[in-house]
Every structure is written in structure tokens, then in C-alpha cells.
Scaffold this motif. Structure first.
Motif, PDB file in Angstrom:
ATOM      1  N   ASP A  18      -2.956   2.711  -5.872  1.00  0.00           N
ATOM      2  CA  ASP A  18      -1.539   2.997  -5.656  1.00  0.00           C
ATOM      3  C   ASP A  18      -0.671   1.847  -6.161  1.00  0.00           C
ATOM      4  N   PHE A  19      -1.104   0.630  -5.897  1.00  0.00           N
ATOM      5  CA  PHE A  19      -0.348  -0.528  -6.338  1.00  0.00           C
ATOM      6  C   PHE A  19      -0.284  -0.602  -7.865  1.00  0.00           C
ATOM      7  N   LEU A  20      -1.358  -0.187  -8.532  1.00  0.00           N
ATOM      8  CA  LEU A  20      -1.428  -0.292  -9.987  1.00  0.00           C
ATOM      9  C   LEU A  20      -0.866   0.925 -10.725  1.00  0.00           C
ATOM     10  N   LYS A  21      -0.293   1.879 -10.015  1.00  0.00           N
ATOM     11  CA  LYS A  21       0.288   3.051 -10.675  1.00  0.00           C
ATOM     12  C   LYS A  21       1.339   2.637 -11.698  1.00  0.00           C
ATOM     13  N   GLU A  22       1.506   3.469 -12.724  1.00  0.00           N
ATOM     14  CA  GLU A  22       2.520   3.204 -13.752  1.00  0.00           C
ATOM     15  C   GLU A  22       3.914   3.112 -13.162  1.00  0.00           C
ATOM     16  N   THR A  23       4.151   3.771 -12.041  1.00  0.00           N
ATOM     17  CA  THR A  23       5.479   3.794 -11.427  1.00  0.00           C
ATOM     18  C   THR A  23       5.765   2.571 -10.552  1.00  0.00           C
ATOM     19  N   SER A  24       4.774   1.730 -10.313  1.00  0.00           N
ATOM     20  CA  SER A  24       4.956   0.565  -9.442  1.00  0.00           C
ATOM     21  C   SER A  24       5.486  -0.617 -10.244  1.00  0.00           C
ATOM     22  N   TRP A  58       3.642  -3.694   9.931  1.00  0.00           N
ATOM     23  CA  TRP A  58       4.032  -2.424  10.534  1.00  0.00           C
ATOM     24  C   TRP A  58       2.835  -1.540  10.834  1.00  0.00           C
ATOM     25  N   GLU A  59       1.806  -1.649  10.017  1.00  0.00           N
ATOM     26  CA  GLU A  59       0.598  -0.861  10.264  1.00  0.00           C
ATOM     27  C   GLU A  59      -0.071  -1.303  11.571  1.00  0.00           C
ATOM     28  N   LYS A  60      -0.026  -2.584  11.865  1.00  0.00           N
ATOM     29  CA  LYS A  60      -0.559  -3.082  13.134  1.00  0.00           C
ATOM     30  C   LYS A  60       0.283  -2.609  14.312  1.00  0.00           C
ATOM     31  N   ASN A  61       1.537  -2.253  14.022  1.00  0.00           N
ATOM     32  CA  ASN A  61       2.472  -1.856  15.074  1.00  0.00           C
ATOM     33  C   ASN A  61       2.743  -0.357  15.093  1.00  0.00           C
ATOM     34  N   GLY A  62       1.773   0.426  14.609  1.00  0.00           N
ATOM     35  CA  GLY A  62       1.839   1.869  14.790  1.00  0.00           C
ATOM     36  C   GLY A  62       2.203   2.699  13.589  1.00  0.00           C
ATOM     37  N   TYR A  63       2.581   2.061  12.466  1.00  0.00           N
ATOM     38  CA  TYR A  63       2.881   2.841  11.273  1.00  0.00           C
ATOM     39  C   TYR A  63       1.578   3.275  10.594  1.00  0.00           C
ATOM     40  N   HIS A  64       1.685   4.338   9.805  1.00  0.00           N
ATOM     41  CA  HIS A  64       0.525   4.916   9.127  1.00  0.00           C
ATOM     42  C   HIS A  64      -0.067   3.922   8.123  1.00  0.00           C
ATOM     43  N   MET A  65      -1.353   3.969   7.927  1.00  0.00           N
ATOM     44  CA  MET A  65      -1.991   3.052   6.991  1.00  0.00           C
ATOM     45  C   MET A  65      -1.632   3.364   5.534  1.00  0.00           C
ATOM     46  N   TYR A  66      -1.322   4.650   5.248  1.00  0.00           N
ATOM     47  CA  TYR A  66      -1.028   5.016   3.859  1.00  0.00           C
ATOM     48  C   TYR A  66       0.461   5.289   3.642  1.00  0.00           C
ATOM     49  N   GLY A  67       1.048   6.226   4.351  1.00  0.00           N
ATOM     50  CA  GLY A  67       2.482   6.431   4.285  1.00  0.00           C
ATOM     51  C   GLY A  67       2.968   7.371   3.198  1.00  0.00           C
ATOM     52  N   ASP A  68       2.334   8.533   3.068  1.00  0.00           N
ATOM     53  CA  ASP A  68       2.775   9.538   2.096  1.00  0.00           C
ATOM     54  C   ASP A  68       3.956  10.314   2.684  1.00  0.00           C
ATOM     55  N   PRO A  69       5.158  10.222   2.074  1.00  0.00           N
ATOM     56  CA  PRO A  69       6.309  10.930   2.657  1.00  0.00           C
ATOM     57  C   PRO A  69       6.193  12.444   2.594  1.00  0.00           C
TER      58      PRO A  69
END
Length: 198
Positions: free
Chosen positions: A123-129, A178-189
Motif C-alpha cells: 500500500d505504501f509503495l502504490k503509484e498513488t502514494s 491510533w491503531e493501538k487506541n482502537g482504530y482499524h489496522m488497515y483502514g479501507d474507507p
């Protein structure tokens, strides 16, 4: 509900479920906003599972090939902002010569004040990043991540770390702040992956 102009049908199709479109850019963060009088002490470190750990000065970041992108951003708190124009450097150009280890599968983005967020490497290496220093033709303000922020538009915007200071390559997933504080590990909207229980 849409704030500002009512988007055309084709624009509504660009908005994930339960998001409100705004023409404003809300400021949301945890902790203090860092302000820089100059950037002599600022750098960006790349380390972890790489053959060539690297530290960039701000001038060296600006000397990399320029990259521009227009995309939509979606905040986990429920707002979306369409057609953002960014200028910066493509992630692929920043990491081009670091020699990412074949067993590296994740990155942890480190920001000021110890703030972090995690991303799968692909995901980090995507062309859009990209790593952006400007938004809509203007240098980023401190509130929005000056001098450099990540932009990973296909995930909720907390994954696009403001005030970026380091990129760490890792063999396994490590939750960020934020992931440690309850947010999703991936975060797909589009799947509404807002929280760890989603």
C-alpha cells in the motif's frame, strides 16, 4: 449530507459510505502542532529492513523528481474532500536506493512527538502514494503537516501521517498510535474499516 457544493452524481460515486463531502479542510490531530523557524534540524530517516539506511535533508527531498497528484481524501471522522492537488515526491523515488529487504512486508511511519501509523508495504509503495510538501499550489501549513506529510489516498486519512520524520521497514505488522487506541489496522474507507471491531 454534503457540505459546500452539492456534488454531481459521478462525484457521489467517489464518496465512501457514510462520508460527508466538504470543501473545507478540517484540522484534526493529537498533541501539539510543530512549528519550524528553519529546517536545518529537520530530516527524514529511512531505516529498518533496508540495505542502505538513509537520512534526507529537506533540500535533498526537494531535489528528488517532482511528483504531482490529484485525489480525494476521506477522514475516519466522516468527512471527505474531493479533488485535492498535491505536490511532492513519489514514495517510489524516495525509497529507490535504500534496498528494501525481501522479507520487509510493512512500514511504520514516524511523525513528530512519537506519533506513528502502520501500512502494508504494498500500500505504501502504490503509484498513488507520495510525500507531499504542498497542497493546492500552496506550501502545507503547520496544521496540515508542514514540512512533509504522507499522502496515501486509498486509505482513511489518518494513515497519511503529518509531520513525517521517519519510515521504518518491518517484517510484521506493528500497530501505530491510533491503531493501538482502537482504530482499524488497515483502514479501507470503502469497507468502513474505522475501528478495530469493524
Amino acid at each position: 449530507m454534503f457540505f459546500g457544493k452539492t456534488p454531481k452524481k459521478k462525484d457521489r460515486e467517489r464518496v465512501p459510505p457514510n462520508q460527508n463531502v466538504t470543501t473545507r479542510w478540517p484540522v484534526l490531530h493529537y498533541g501539539n502542532v510543530p512549528y519550524y523557524n528553519n529546517l536545518n534540524d529537520w530530516n527524514l530517516k529511512i531505516y529498518g529492513m533496508v540495505e542502505n539506511p538513509t537520512t534526507f535533508t529537506y533540500e535533498e527531498i526537494l531535489a528528488l523528481p517532482k511528483s504531482t497528484a490529484t485525489n480525494d481524501i476521506h477522514c475516519v471522522t466522516g468527512w471527505s474532500r474531493l479533488d485535492n492537488e498535491w505536490e511532492g515526491v513519489a514514495v517510489k523515488d524516495v525509497v529507490k536506493n535504500v534496498g528494501i529487504h525481501p522479507l520487509a512486508k510493512y512500514v511504520l511511519l514516524h511523525a513528530e512527538e512519537g506519533w506513528t501509523t502502520n501500512l502494508p508495504l504494498n500500500d505504501f509503495l502504490k503509484e498513488t502514494s507520495l510525500l507531499a510538501h504542498s497542497h493546492n499550489g500552496q506550501t502545507l501549513t503547520p496544521e496540515h503537516g508542514y514540512p512533509l506529510r504522507a499522502v496515501v489516498p486509498h486509505l482513511y486519512f489518518w494513515k497519511s501521517a503529518k509531520w513525517l520524520r521517519a519510515i521504518e521497514f518491518l517484517p510484521m505488522e506493528t500497530p501505530g498510535f491510533w491503531e493501538k487506541n482502537g482504530y482499524h489496522m488497515y483502514g479501507d474507507p470503502w469497507k468502513e474499516e474505522r475501528f478495530s471491531w469493524d
